[in-house]
Design a protein around this motif. Sequence first.
Motif, short mmCIF file in Angstrom:
data_model
loop_
_atom_site.label_atom_id
_atom_site.label_comp_id
_atom_site.label_asym_id
_atom_site.label_seq_id
_atom_site.Cartn_x
_atom_site.Cartn_y
_atom_site.Cartn_z
N PRO A 102 -56.47 -37.77 -20.64
CA PRO A 102 -55.85 -38.45 -21.69
C PRO A 102 -54.32 -38.19 -21.97
O PRO A 102 -53.80 -39.09 -22.53
CB PRO A 102 -56.63 -37.73 -22.74
CG PRO A 102 -57.84 -37.25 -22.19
CD PRO A 102 -57.56 -36.66 -21.04
N TRP A 103 -53.92 -37.06 -21.75
CA TRP A 103 -52.48 -36.76 -21.98
C TRP A 103 -51.71 -37.59 -21.06
O TRP A 103 -50.81 -38.62 -21.54
CB TRP A 103 -52.13 -35.32 -21.86
CG TRP A 103 -50.60 -35.31 -21.96
CD1 TRP A 103 -49.94 -34.99 -23.21
CD2 TRP A 103 -49.60 -35.10 -20.77
NE1 TRP A 103 -48.59 -34.62 -23.02
CE2 TRP A 103 -48.13 -34.72 -21.68
CE3 TRP A 103 -49.43 -35.26 -19.59
CZ2 TRP A 103 -46.98 -34.88 -20.93
CZ3 TRP A 103 -48.36 -35.25 -18.66
CH2 TRP A 103 -47.20 -34.98 -19.55
N THR A 104 -51.88 -37.55 -19.68
CA THR A 104 -51.31 -38.55 -18.65
C THR A 104 -51.45 -40.25 -18.92
O THR A 104 -50.66 -40.62 -18.90
CB THR A 104 -52.07 -38.09 -17.42
OG1 THR A 104 -51.69 -36.86 -16.91
CG2 THR A 104 -51.15 -39.03 -16.54
N ALA A 109 -59.67 -46.67 -18.76
CA ALA A 109 -59.55 -47.07 -17.25
C ALA A 109 -58.74 -46.03 -16.44
O ALA A 109 -59.12 -45.65 -15.42
CB ALA A 109 -59.09 -48.25 -17.05
N LEU A 110 -57.71 -45.60 -16.96
CA LEU A 110 -57.03 -44.55 -16.19
C LEU A 110 -57.70 -43.08 -16.21
O LEU A 110 -57.76 -42.57 -15.09
CB LEU A 110 -55.69 -44.22 -17.15
CG LEU A 110 -54.71 -45.44 -16.97
CD1 LEU A 110 -53.83 -45.36 -18.03
CD2 LEU A 110 -54.10 -45.39 -15.48
N ASP A 148 -47.70 -47.79 -30.51
CA ASP A 148 -48.84 -47.30 -31.41
C ASP A 148 -49.77 -46.18 -30.74
O ASP A 148 -50.80 -45.90 -30.97
CB ASP A 148 -49.81 -48.10 -32.06
CG ASP A 148 -50.27 -47.54 -33.60
OD1 ASP A 148 -49.43 -46.55 -34.05
OD2 ASP A 148 -51.43 -47.97 -33.82
N ILE A 149 -49.00 -45.24 -29.88
CA ILE A 149 -49.55 -44.18 -29.18
C ILE A 149 -49.12 -43.02 -29.35
O ILE A 149 -47.64 -42.80 -29.25
CB ILE A 149 -49.40 -44.36 -27.59
CG1 ILE A 149 -50.19 -45.59 -27.11
CG2 ILE A 149 -49.84 -43.14 -26.81
CD1 ILE A 149 -51.66 -45.45 -27.11
N PHE A 150 -49.94 -41.94 -29.94
CA PHE A 150 -49.26 -40.58 -30.07
C PHE A 150 -49.98 -39.58 -29.28
O PHE A 150 -51.32 -39.17 -29.62
CB PHE A 150 -49.58 -40.50 -31.61
CG PHE A 150 -48.63 -39.12 -32.08
CD1 PHE A 150 -47.47 -39.23 -32.57
CD2 PHE A 150 -49.13 -37.69 -31.98
CE1 PHE A 150 -46.66 -38.15 -32.93
CE2 PHE A 150 -48.38 -36.50 -32.38
CZ PHE A 150 -47.03 -36.83 -32.78
N PRO A 151 -49.56 -38.96 -28.22
CA PRO A 151 -50.21 -37.99 -27.32
C PRO A 151 -50.27 -36.64 -28.17
O PRO A 151 -49.68 -35.79 -27.84
CB PRO A 151 -49.22 -37.94 -26.24
CG PRO A 151 -48.49 -39.03 -26.18
CD PRO A 151 -48.07 -39.26 -27.84
N ALA A 152 -51.43 -36.59 -28.73
CA ALA A 152 -51.59 -35.60 -29.71
C ALA A 152 -51.98 -34.16 -28.75
O ALA A 152 -52.00 -33.17 -29.37
CB ALA A 152 -52.65 -35.71 -30.47
#
Length: 211
Positions: free
Chosen positions: A135-137, A126-127, A150-154
């Motif tokens: 995706p990073w933002t 959605a974002l 449970d989020i890991f901004p790879a």
Amino acid sequence: MRDLDVLNAHLDALVALDPRLHEVRAVSGEVSLRPGQRGFAGIATIVNAQQLSVASAGAIQKRFEALFDGQVTGAAYLAHPEDAIRGCGLSRSKYATLAGVAAAERDGLIDYDALEVMPPEEAIAALTALKGIGPWTAEIYLLFCLGHPDIFPAGDLALQKMVGVALGHEERPGEKLVREIAEDWAPYRGAAARLFWRYFAATKEREGVAL
């Protein structure tokens, strides 16, 4: 995850799950939550900080919030002239991204309350449907502003670098590999991300994320 006791419990579980991270935690010291604001204000903070040093991002954010008297909303953003907003230090592309997000909120195309209860994949989709939001933002928003555990901004370069250092890679691993590595840290990937940013700060003597 918006409670320090919960974060520490997740860190305990994380290093039990992957003993290689014991040394990372020992070097890192205390890991903080650093919760962000929900809604447009949180998105704006993240966008404003992109591709900038922590010091530069902080200075821009301070001017930005002062322009809005601390009440950063999509409606207020659209009510201000572009020159005034860009005068805080925003690039043309960042101004346009936030204008698009504010317009989407006005037009009912983004529902911040709904994001909080969506599965993370749906919330990210959605974002990222909003122009300029990658995706990073989206992942940073879920992690810091919504407290998703449970989020890991790879895609984050500091995380890539420190995962590589901790796990003995000769070169910085790319996003795909880091995302695969982080899968083994579920359901504590949010704690892992915070740990590795703190590891970056402890070893490089500067913060790795401007939030």
